[in-house]
Design a protein around this motif. Sequence first.
Motif, PDB file in Angstrom:
ATOM      1  N   GLU A 285     -26.957  10.501   3.986  1.00 54.22           N
ATOM      2  CA  GLU A 285     -26.900   9.604   2.923  1.00 54.22           C
ATOM      3  C   GLU A 285     -28.138   8.887   2.632  1.00 54.22           C
ATOM      4  O   GLU A 285     -28.575   8.126   2.782  1.00 54.22           O
ATOM      5  CB  GLU A 285     -26.404   8.663   4.424  1.00 54.22           C
ATOM      6  CG  GLU A 285     -24.848   9.068   5.246  1.00 54.22           C
ATOM      7  CD  GLU A 285     -23.474   9.063   4.402  1.00 54.22           C
ATOM      8  OE1 GLU A 285     -23.440   8.716   3.269  1.00 54.22           O
ATOM      9  OE2 GLU A 285     -22.806  10.592   5.278  1.00 54.22           O
ATOM     10  N   ALA A 286     -27.281   8.751   1.751  1.00 56.46           N
ATOM     11  CA  ALA A 286     -28.555   8.190   0.170  1.00 56.46           C
ATOM     12  C   ALA A 286     -28.265   7.267  -0.684  1.00 56.46           C
ATOM     13  O   ALA A 286     -26.710   7.121  -0.802  1.00 56.46           O
ATOM     14  CB  ALA A 286     -29.366   8.887   0.158  1.00 56.46           C
ATOM     15  N   LYS A 311     -24.336   7.955  -7.194  1.00 56.41           N
ATOM     16  CA  LYS A 311     -24.815   7.294  -6.856  1.00 56.41           C
ATOM     17  C   LYS A 311     -24.462   6.809  -5.718  1.00 56.41           C
ATOM     18  O   LYS A 311     -23.222   5.874  -5.641  1.00 56.41           O
ATOM     19  CB  LYS A 311     -24.952   5.975  -8.103  1.00 56.41           C
ATOM     20  CG  LYS A 311     -25.681   5.917  -8.839  1.00 56.41           C
ATOM     21  CD  LYS A 311     -26.018   4.355 -10.206  1.00 56.41           C
ATOM     22  CE  LYS A 311     -26.652   5.156 -11.462  1.00 56.41           C
ATOM     23  NZ  LYS A 311     -27.152   3.731 -12.567  1.00 56.41           N
ATOM     24  N   GLY A 312     -24.327   7.427  -4.783  1.00 54.51           N
ATOM     25  CA  GLY A 312     -24.469   6.952  -3.637  1.00 54.51           C
ATOM     26  C   GLY A 312     -23.694   8.593  -2.963  1.00 54.51           C
ATOM     27  O   GLY A 312     -23.067   8.059  -3.424  1.00 54.51           O
ATOM     28  N   GLY A 313     -23.937   8.620  -1.507  1.00 55.12           N
ATOM     29  CA  GLY A 313     -22.415   9.210  -0.836  1.00 55.12           C
ATOM     30  C   GLY A 313     -23.609  10.117  -0.134  1.00 55.12           C
ATOM     31  O   GLY A 313     -24.125   9.562   0.595  1.00 55.12           O
ATOM     32  N   THR A 314     -22.983  11.465   0.511  1.00 59.73           N
ATOM     33  CA  THR A 314     -23.368  12.515   1.427  1.00 59.73           C
ATOM     34  C   THR A 314     -24.193  13.202   0.731  1.00 59.73           C
ATOM     35  O   THR A 314     -23.058  13.930  -0.175  1.00 59.73           O
ATOM     36  CB  THR A 314     -22.633  12.643   2.106  1.00 59.73           C
ATOM     37  OG1 THR A 314     -21.857  12.114   2.828  1.00 59.73           O
ATOM     38  CG2 THR A 314     -23.065  13.749   3.582  1.00 59.73           C
ATOM     39  N   PHE A 315     -25.337  13.024   1.382  1.00 62.17           N
ATOM     40  CA  PHE A 315     -25.854  14.756  -0.304  1.00 62.17           C
ATOM     41  C   PHE A 315     -26.462  15.407   0.903  1.00 62.17           C
ATOM     42  O   PHE A 315     -26.677  15.479   2.203  1.00 62.17           O
ATOM     43  CB  PHE A 315     -26.946  14.151  -0.780  1.00 62.17           C
ATOM     44  CG  PHE A 315     -27.573  12.764  -1.337  1.00 62.17           C
ATOM     45  CD1 PHE A 315     -27.102  13.442  -2.583  1.00 62.17           C
ATOM     46  CD2 PHE A 315     -27.303  11.753  -1.661  1.00 62.17           C
ATOM     47  CE1 PHE A 315     -26.807  12.691  -4.099  1.00 62.17           C
ATOM     48  CE2 PHE A 315     -26.553  10.941  -2.084  1.00 62.17           C
ATOM     49  CZ  PHE A 315     -26.696  11.265  -3.479  1.00 62.17           C
ATOM     50  N   LEU A 316     -26.178  17.098   0.253  1.00 64.15           N
ATOM     51  CA  LEU A 316     -26.891  17.739   0.542  1.00 64.15           C
ATOM     52  C   LEU A 316     -27.473  18.810   0.706  1.00 64.15           C
ATOM     53  O   LEU A 316     -28.130  18.390  -0.756  1.00 64.15           O
ATOM     54  CB  LEU A 316     -25.624  19.115   0.329  1.00 64.15           C
ATOM     55  CG  LEU A 316     -25.638  21.163   1.025  1.00 64.15           C
ATOM     56  CD1 LEU A 316     -25.319  20.340   2.706  1.00 64.15           C
ATOM     57  CD2 LEU A 316     -25.100  21.812   0.812  1.00 64.15           C
ATOM     58  N   VAL A 328     -24.384  15.683  -4.360  1.00 70.20           N
ATOM     59  CA  VAL A 328     -23.940  14.905  -3.651  1.00 70.20           C
ATOM     60  C   VAL A 328     -22.433  15.756  -3.074  1.00 70.20           C
ATOM     61  O   VAL A 328     -22.123  16.373  -3.654  1.00 70.20           O
ATOM     62  CB  VAL A 328     -23.062  13.994  -4.813  1.00 70.20           C
ATOM     63  CG1 VAL A 328     -21.441  12.918  -4.008  1.00 70.20           C
ATOM     64  CG2 VAL A 328     -24.035  13.098  -4.698  1.00 70.20           C
ATOM     65  N   ILE A 329     -21.746  15.759  -1.812  1.00 67.34           N
ATOM     66  CA  ILE A 329     -21.082  16.595  -1.324  1.00 67.34           C
ATOM     67  C   ILE A 329     -19.428  15.725  -0.601  1.00 67.34           C
ATOM     68  O   ILE A 329     -18.136  16.224  -0.897  1.00 67.34           O
ATOM     69  CB  ILE A 329     -20.567  17.327  -0.644  1.00 67.34           C
ATOM     70  CG1 ILE A 329     -21.608  16.814   1.289  1.00 67.34           C
ATOM     71  CG2 ILE A 329     -21.789  18.525  -0.952  1.00 67.34           C
ATOM     72  CD1 ILE A 329     -21.549  18.414   2.285  1.00 67.34           C
ATOM     73  N   LEU A 330     -20.086  14.669  -0.490  1.00 61.88           N
ATOM     74  CA  LEU A 330     -18.848  13.395   0.139  1.00 61.88           C
ATOM     75  C   LEU A 330     -19.543  12.177  -1.132  1.00 61.88           C
ATOM     76  O   LEU A 330     -20.511  11.610  -1.430  1.00 61.88           O
ATOM     77  CB  LEU A 330     -18.881  13.190   1.015  1.00 61.88           C
ATOM     78  CG  LEU A 330     -18.197  14.018   1.737  1.00 61.88           C
ATOM     79  CD1 LEU A 330     -18.059  14.111   3.288  1.00 61.88           C
ATOM     80  CD2 LEU A 330     -16.820  15.147   1.512  1.00 61.88           C
ATOM     81  N   ARG A 331     -18.238  11.030  -1.406  1.00 58.53           N
ATOM     82  CA  ARG A 331     -18.821  10.364  -2.636  1.00 58.53           C
ATOM     83  C   ARG A 331     -18.553   9.325  -1.542  1.00 58.53           C
ATOM     84  O   ARG A 331     -18.672   9.210  -1.102  1.00 58.53           O
ATOM     85  CB  ARG A 331     -17.462   9.768  -3.522  1.00 58.53           C
ATOM     86  CG  ARG A 331     -17.462  11.313  -4.678  1.00 58.53           C
ATOM     87  CD  ARG A 331     -16.429  10.335  -5.935  1.00 58.53           C
ATOM     88  NE  ARG A 331     -15.819  11.456  -7.313  1.00 58.53           N
ATOM     89  CZ  ARG A 331     -15.215  12.923  -6.450  1.00 58.53           C
ATOM     90  NH1 ARG A 331     -14.222  13.118  -5.431  1.00 58.53           N
ATOM     91  NH2 ARG A 331     -15.137  13.563  -7.675  1.00 58.53           N
ATOM     92  N   ARG A 332     -19.335   8.299  -2.210  1.00 57.04           N
ATOM     93  CA  ARG A 332     -19.568   6.893  -1.134  1.00 57.04           C
ATOM     94  C   ARG A 332     -17.691   6.896  -0.269  1.00 57.04           C
ATOM     95  O   ARG A 332     -17.952   6.460   1.553  1.00 57.04           O
ATOM     96  CB  ARG A 332     -19.538   5.381  -2.113  1.00 57.04           C
ATOM     97  CG  ARG A 332     -21.300   5.638  -2.363  1.00 57.04           C
ATOM     98  CD  ARG A 332     -21.622   4.799  -3.390  1.00 57.04           C
ATOM     99  NE  ARG A 332     -20.774   4.410  -4.497  1.00 57.04           N
ATOM    100  CZ  ARG A 332     -20.800   4.171  -5.607  1.00 57.04           C
ATOM    101  NH1 ARG A 332     -21.791   2.938  -5.569  1.00 57.04           N
ATOM    102  NH2 ARG A 332     -20.547   4.178  -6.338  1.00 57.04           N
ATOM    103  N   ASP A 333     -16.880   6.418  -1.198  1.00 55.57           N
ATOM    104  CA  ASP A 333     -15.833   6.724  -0.133  1.00 55.57           C
ATOM    105  C   ASP A 333     -14.978   7.347   0.461  1.00 55.57           C
ATOM    106  O   ASP A 333     -14.092   7.963   1.074  1.00 55.57           O
ATOM    107  CB  ASP A 333     -14.229   6.223  -0.823  1.00 55.57           C
ATOM    108  CG  ASP A 333     -13.951   7.390  -2.023  1.00 55.57           C
ATOM    109  OD1 ASP A 333     -15.278   8.702  -2.631  1.00 55.57           O
ATOM    110  OD2 ASP A 333     -13.287   7.446  -2.901  1.00 55.57           O
TER     111      ASP A 333
END
Length: 592
Positions: A285-286, A311-316, A328-333
């Motif tokens: 998460e970043a 900008k922000g979320g779950t990164f692979l 990013v594979i998942l957004r902040r939401d």
Amino acid sequence: MRQKVFALIADTLAALKSAGTLKLEQVPGYTVEPPKNPAHGDWAVNVAMLLTKPEGKPPRDIANAIVKGLVDKEGMVAKVEVAGPGFLNFTLKEQVIQQVAREVLSAGETFGRRAPKSTGKRVMVEFVSANPTGPVHIGHARGAFMGDAVSRLLEAAGHDVTREFYINDYGKQVETLGRTLHKRYRQLFGEQVELVEGEYPGEYVIDIARTWKEEVGDRYLRAPESEWFPLATAVAIRENMKAIQASLEKANIRHDVFFSEASLHAAGKVKAVAEEYAKRGVTYEAAEARRDTEKVRSEDSKAAQYTDRQKGGTFLMTSQHGDDEDRVILRRDGTPVYLTADLAYHKEKYDRGFDRLIDVLGADHAGHTPRIKAGMILLGLDPKRLDFLLVQLVRITRGGEEVKVSKRRGTVFELEDLIDEVGPDVCRFLFLMKTANARFDFDLDLVQKQSKDNPVFYFQYGHARCASILKKAAEKGTPFVGAEHLTSAQLARLTLPEELAMLKKMSQLPDVVASAAERLEPHHVLYFCQELITDFHSYYTKYKTDPIISADAEKTQGRLALVAALKQTLRSAFALLGINAPEYMEAPAEEE
């Protein structure tokens, strides 16, 4: 013929090993190729040079041992010479080359092909995969024909091939399509409603609205969005996919599987792949991605356009395996991005057990491929099983001006329009004539000329000329006797250098097909045909005073066998590319 030389070398090496002349703990992967200079023989073999290190002997000594111990069971070698550092140059007896005509004719439509599914390998080719938001336009055309030709070649090489179309039926684009359709539907009842920027203005949406109106009447005119939206979206996708399939069918392109992106989401596979990455400890998460390099994004790139979503979320951690930054594979939401669905789709492909996966994509997807490769590696999957064939766009011109492609502006130049104008064979030839990564112009004016300036006409005319000669021979009372009744004495009359050269080249079609299939490069088959056709046109013109059909019945049959074998070779090669082999064409003006 090439395989016979391989067999000859194999027999000779086995004999030399038995005699103790060579150790041969392992036979290297040597080549048997036509020499660059025809004066050096029919086939050049490099096995002696590759054996130098394991045998501890100079390559010429090994080559001379092979010559001395040559095992020629079929008695096909006229001469073998050691050349340069240790090449073996083989010249075959003329009767061996002459027999190629019989071999081609006996194989018939199967010439150039391996037995179906004989390799035991399963290959999936995914191609076209156009968004179901509109027709197949000429921007998709090259990838469509390239994917189809690659599939045909892989089948001819003996693989079990599945052709797949990935339907992008999930996300903002199809939602926008559904809303556009409902507006067009309301307009058909006289409502004054305007499309907004980003919606689809094409006439095809109006046609779909008419179909929907016929099916449901005014049932969804006043219905709440929760009722009409899912249905409008489904109807729009359904009708667009019908149109896409009809266009592809017109181009003689088929798919075995139509795979829905929405089905991945419905089955929970998109969420599952994100969870799998998390379990493997390759996500974090970043607020922003980690990068291998400082990257300046083009203002026109999708990444630049959707910076706010990244900008922000779950990164692979894709940068660990060749990508220039993590993704990013998942957004902040917690919602997945398009890449996540694509990763889930490729995992699903692997799960189906294919030995090789091939994605035919537009060159604008070049940045996407390292992310997919990295994503598969992070799942513990073998990246060598996955290949990407990137296809450059082609500029379509008429009268020196480019024919524009603009689905969103409603000025669509569809694949079907192109086929109606110039025909499917012309489309195939032009889109396959160069490597996938080469840019070129498709000149609509040139490809409709019946002259040597038109490469498509010249290509097909080679086959038609062969058919015309065979027909003329029958009309003159000297029909070709056919492969079953062809005698060695008749074939022995094929002694001209041009005749022998054409026969040698015909024998290479199986090798050309196997190589083109492995390299995913259909243009090699086209070049092979063009060279043969050029050689035949030159031969036909050069020997007009010593014609194919003459009073010498034996020589006539030999030459008709050459023509019939050439016709079959071209017909087989054309079929591998999906191009028709016409029996008759008007001669170009310059030959009348």
